[in-house]
Design a protein around this motif. Structure first.
Motif, PDB file in Angstrom:
ATOM      1  N   GLU A 106       0.746  -0.970   0.093  1.00  0.00           N
ATOM      2  CA  GLU A 106       0.069  -0.085  -0.211  1.00  0.00           C
ATOM      3  C   GLU A 106       0.883   1.331   0.213  1.00  0.00           C
ATOM      4  N   ARG A 107       0.483   2.115  -0.810  1.00  0.00           N
ATOM      5  CA  ARG A 107       1.073   3.401  -0.863  1.00  0.00           C
ATOM      6  C   ARG A 107       0.119   4.676  -0.718  1.00  0.00           C
TER       7      ARG A 107
ATOM      8  N   PHE B  35       2.068   2.219   5.503  1.00  0.00           N
ATOM      9  CA  PHE B  35       1.722   2.644   6.683  1.00  0.00           C
ATOM     10  C   PHE B  35       3.028   2.749   7.883  1.00  0.00           C
ATOM     11  N   ARG B  36       3.951   2.717   7.116  1.00  0.00           N
ATOM     12  CA  ARG B  36       5.328   2.831   7.997  1.00  0.00           C
ATOM     13  C   ARG B  36       6.391   3.851   7.722  1.00  0.00           C
TER      14      ARG B  36
ATOM     15  N   MET C 167       8.960  10.614   8.360  1.00  0.00           N
ATOM     16  CA  MET C 167       8.655  10.146   9.833  1.00  0.00           C
ATOM     17  C   MET C 167       8.460   8.591   9.703  1.00  0.00           C
ATOM     18  N   ASN C 168       9.186   7.977  10.690  1.00  0.00           N
ATOM     19  CA  ASN C 168       9.002   6.524  10.308  1.00  0.00           C
ATOM     20  C   ASN C 168       8.504   5.884  11.542  1.00  0.00           C
ATOM     21  N   LEU C 169       8.110   4.689  11.490  1.00  0.00           N
ATOM     22  CA  LEU C 169       7.478   3.852  12.836  1.00  0.00           C
ATOM     23  C   LEU C 169       8.071   2.555  12.592  1.00  0.00           C
TER      24      LEU C 169
ATOM     25  N   ASP D 244       1.301   0.680  11.318  1.00  0.00           N
ATOM     26  CA  ASP D 244       0.189   0.848  12.129  1.00  0.00           C
ATOM     27  C   ASP D 244      -0.945   1.579  10.986  1.00  0.00           C
ATOM     28  N   LYS D 245      -2.000   0.812  10.813  1.00  0.00           N
ATOM     29  CA  LYS D 245      -3.122   1.336  10.055  1.00  0.00           C
ATOM     30  C   LYS D 245      -4.273   2.235  10.928  1.00  0.00           C
TER      31      LYS D 245
END
Length: 189
Positions: free
Chosen positions: A110-111, A126-127, A140-142, A146-147
C-alpha cells in the motif's frame, strides 16, 4: 501516520491530488470474497477502506467518480479486482485509487501519495512517510506498520461509553458506502 498526514494536508488550502496504490494480491475466483452474493467482491470488501481513507484525508464530500477495470482477456477470470477508481471532491481535489491484484509479492502492498502546493508526501505501507518539498515536513518512520485500527476502535468505544458523537459522522459513512456500492456496480457491467 495517517493522522499526521491529515494534519499536514489541512495546513494546505489548495486542492490536493492523491494517488493510492494497492498491490492487493491475487485471490482465486471461487474464494468467498469474490462471490458477489456472499463476499460482495473486493471493491466492496476491501476497496471501500481506501475510498474511505481518501474521503477522510481530503475532508470534503465526494461529488463524482469514474471506475475502470482491466480489459477482458484470456486467462483473466476476475477483472474488477484490477481496477482504477477516480474520485472528485467538492473542494476541487481529486484522487485515483489503483486497486490491483495482478502485481508481484515483492512490491509494497500500500502506498498513499499526496500532491499539492508544490510539495508531495508519500506514505509507504503505513510505516514510512516522506515529504518532498512539503513545507514543514521531511520524514517520519514507525518501527511497525500501524493502520490505526486500534485507535479507531478506541475512539468508537470511548464515544459510546461517554455519550459523545460518533468519531465518523453517519452521513460520511453512508456517503462512502453509497459511492463504493455504485463503483462496484459499475465495474460489474
Amino acid at each position: 501516520l495517517v493522522v499526521r498526514l491529515k494534519q499536514l494536508m489541512d495546513l494546505v488550502k489548495a486542492p490536493k491530488s492523491l494517488i493510492i496504490t494497492i498491490n492487493a494480491g491475487e485471490i482465486p475466483q471461487d474464494h468467498w470474497t469474490q462471490v458477489l452474493k456472499i463476499g460482495g467482491g473486493r471493491i466492496v470488501g476491501e476497496g471501500c477502506h481506501f475510498i474511505d481513507l481518501m474521503r477522510f484525508l481530503v475532508g470534503k464530500k465526494i461529488v463524482d467518480f469514474q471506475a475502470m477495470q482491466i480489459g477482458d482477456a484470456p486467462g483473466i477470470d476476475v477483472r474488477d479486482d484490477k481496477a482504477v477508481i477516480n474520485l472528485a471532491f467538492e473542494d476541487g481535489s481529486f484522487g485515483s485509487i489503483h486497486y490491483l491484484s495482478n502485481g508481484g509479492k515483492l512490491f509494497p502492498k500500500e502506498r498513499v501519495e499526496v500532491f499539492s502546493d508544490g510539495g508531495v508526501i508519500q506514505l509507504d505501507n503505513f510505516r514510512k512517510m516522506k515529504g518532498f518539498g512539503w513545507k514543514g515536513f521531511s520524514k517520519m518512520n514507525l518501527l511497525n506498520q500501524d493502520k490505526g485500527q486500534k485507535q479507531c476502535v478506541k475512539a468508537f468505544t470511548d464515544a459510546v461509553r461517554n455519550g459523545l458523537p460518533a468519531p465518523i459522522p453517519i452521513e460520511e459513512l453512508l456517503e462512502v458506502a453509497r459511492v463504493t456500492i455504485n463503483i462496484a456496480s459499475d465495474l460489474q457491467h
